[in-house]
Design an enzyme around this catalytic site. Structure first.
Site, PDB file in Angstrom:
ATOM      1  N   ASN A  34      -3.280  12.800  -4.389  1.00  0.00           N
ATOM      2  CA  ASN A  34      -4.493  12.957  -5.260  1.00  0.00           C
ATOM      3  C   ASN A  34      -5.185  14.240  -4.961  1.00  0.00           C
ATOM      4  O   ASN A  34      -5.692  14.702  -5.512  1.00  0.00           O
ATOM      5  CB  ASN A  34      -5.391  11.606  -5.239  1.00  0.00           C
ATOM      6  CG  ASN A  34      -5.285  10.497  -6.271  1.00  0.00           C
ATOM      7  OD1 ASN A  34      -4.834  10.862  -7.238  1.00  0.00           O
ATOM      8  ND2 ASN A  34      -5.814   9.494  -5.973  1.00  0.00           N
TER       9      ASN A  34
ATOM     10  N   ASP B  10      -4.659   2.390  -4.442  1.00  0.00           N
ATOM     11  CA  ASP B  10      -3.063   2.308  -4.372  1.00  0.00           C
ATOM     12  C   ASP B  10      -2.614   1.104  -3.734  1.00  0.00           C
ATOM     13  O   ASP B  10      -1.286   0.936  -3.265  1.00  0.00           O
ATOM     14  CB  ASP B  10      -2.517   3.623  -3.587  1.00  0.00           C
ATOM     15  CG  ASP B  10      -2.981   3.631  -2.062  1.00  0.00           C
ATOM     16  OD1 ASP B  10      -4.087   3.005  -1.854  1.00  0.00           O
ATOM     17  OD2 ASP B  10      -2.279   4.211  -1.234  1.00  0.00           O
TER      18      ASP B  10
ATOM     19  N   ASP C  38       0.875  -1.275  -0.130  1.00  0.00           N
ATOM     20  CA  ASP C  38      -0.026  -0.041  -0.037  1.00  0.00           C
ATOM     21  C   ASP C  38       0.823   1.344   0.006  1.00  0.00           C
ATOM     22  O   ASP C  38       1.810   1.260   0.713  1.00  0.00           O
ATOM     23  CB  ASP C  38      -0.922  -0.134   1.136  1.00  0.00           C
ATOM     24  CG  ASP C  38      -1.887   1.256   1.239  1.00  0.00           C
ATOM     25  OD1 ASP C  38      -2.884   1.028   0.722  1.00  0.00           O
ATOM     26  OD2 ASP C  38      -1.479   2.296   2.027  1.00  0.00           O
TER      27      ASP C  38
ATOM     28  N   ASP D 130      -2.482   9.219 -11.132  1.00  0.00           N
ATOM     29  CA  ASP D 130      -2.396   8.003 -12.287  1.00  0.00           C
ATOM     30  C   ASP D 130      -1.276   7.685 -12.592  1.00  0.00           C
ATOM     31  O   ASP D 130      -0.743   6.737 -12.895  1.00  0.00           O
ATOM     32  CB  ASP D 130      -3.396   8.225 -13.299  1.00  0.00           C
ATOM     33  CG  ASP D 130      -5.044   7.962 -13.214  1.00  0.00           C
ATOM     34  OD1 ASP D 130      -5.222   7.389 -11.944  1.00  0.00           O
ATOM     35  OD2 ASP D 130      -5.946   8.518 -13.575  1.00  0.00           O
TER      36      ASP D 130
END
Length: 326
Positions: free
Chosen positions: A192, A227, A184, A201
């Site tokens: 983001n 993620d 993770d 992205d």
């Protein structure tokens, strides 16, 4: 639908034991504009040639010495299992027409040749064959999309679980162990939220590339969503064999990300489970790795952790640093 250019560039094989018949058919095809025409007078060569060249149309004489057209079609059907048998039978015997269709031929041309009939039947067969190939390629592409993450191109969870099951079966047969590493990204949400999903992205695509580059070819690297990623290692002797690969992944992700005019930094936390030490099923191994990931996060992030070991020391400071790229 296939274009006229596609049809004229289709690969055609003419099979006949008469050189005069072959020359006549090749002339008919050349005058119509077909560009990729080959021929053979040896029926036993048809199957090896089709395996090599994958013809779009085989004009096959049914009456040949040694090996007739029906025997050739039997061999071709083994090559085209579940596919479209691209055979247009050539025969002077009216009684052979239905037999040819029952044997797998898609159509037939009667001898002596009627030029208009020849052109129409060849064109129609090629149109259907090429359309069939387009649909097969589309179906394959759709299947790939169903099994892979569209953003990173990595296997998705559906394919991942199948890969894990295969790895476990292989490990069991060979008396080895396997490792599941659940990753993770630390600090991804801040990217983001601050810079938008387009930057997020790009980070995910770069992370995917780094994980693949830092793993062995035989390992599976997958994206679970968001993620979260997973790496599956086969043929390990125990937990210690997973420490080096995990540390390598942590270090790879901690390298700076250069996106447009920004330099971004983040890290990853990893949870590890071992087959069969921790569990023997795919679901249980993923659950244990997920719990170990939580422990790695709670222990300070930017590190890896297994349920049977304390979190490894951090490799770099967990931070998000943004600065103009120089």
């Amino acid at each position: 639908m296939p274009s006229r250019e596609d049809i004229l560039n289709a690969k055609i094989l003419v099979v006949d034991d008469s050189s005069d018949n072959i020359e006549l058919m090749e002339e008919i095809l050349r005058e119509e504009g077909y560009n990729c025409v080959s021929s053979t007078m040896l029926p036993e060569q048809v199957c090896p040639l089709h395996r090599q060249h994958c013809y779009d149309l085989i004009l096959l004489d049914l009456q040949m010495p040694g090996m007739n057209g029906f025997q050739v079609m039997k061999g071709l059907k083994e090559i085209e299992q579940g596919g479209y048998l691209p055979v247009l039978a050539l025969t002077a015997q009216p009684s052979f027409k239905i037999a040819a269709l029952e044997a797998g031929a898609r159509d037939f041309i009667s001898k002596p040749f009627d030029l208009l009939e020849v052109h129409k039947r060849i064109h129609n067969m090629l149109e259907v064959r090429l359309l069939y190939k387009e649909l097969a390629q589309y179906s394959k592409a759709q299947q790939e999309l169903a099994l892979h993450d569209p953003l990173t191109g990595l296997p998705n969870r559906r394919l991942l679980e199948d890969r894990i099951e295969t790895t476990l079966q292989h490990a069991n047969r060979n008396h080895h162990k396997a490792a599941i590493m659940y990753l993770d990204l630390d600090g991804f949400k801040a990217i983001n939220d601050t810079y938008g999903h387009s930057y997020g992205d790009e980070v995910l695509k770069i992370v995917a590339q780094r994980l693949v580059a830092s793993s062995r070819k035989e390992d599976t690297v997958a994206r679970l969503g968001g993620d979260e990623f997973m790496v599956v290692l086969g043929e390990v002797s125990g937990l210690a064999d997973a420490h080096g690969p995990a540390a390598k992944l942590v270090e790879a992700v901690s390298e700076p990300f250069f996106i447009n005019d920004l330099t971004l930094r983040l890290s990853t936390s990893i949870g590890i489970s071992i087959y069969p030490d921790d569990a023997e099923t795919v679901e249980a191994l993923i659950s244990i790795a997920d719990y170990a990931l939580y422990e790695a996060k709670r222990g300070g992030k930017n590190r890896f952790c297994a349920t049977s070991a304390t979190p490894a020391a951090p490799l770099a400071q967990d931070a998000l640093v943004v600065a103009p790229r120089r």
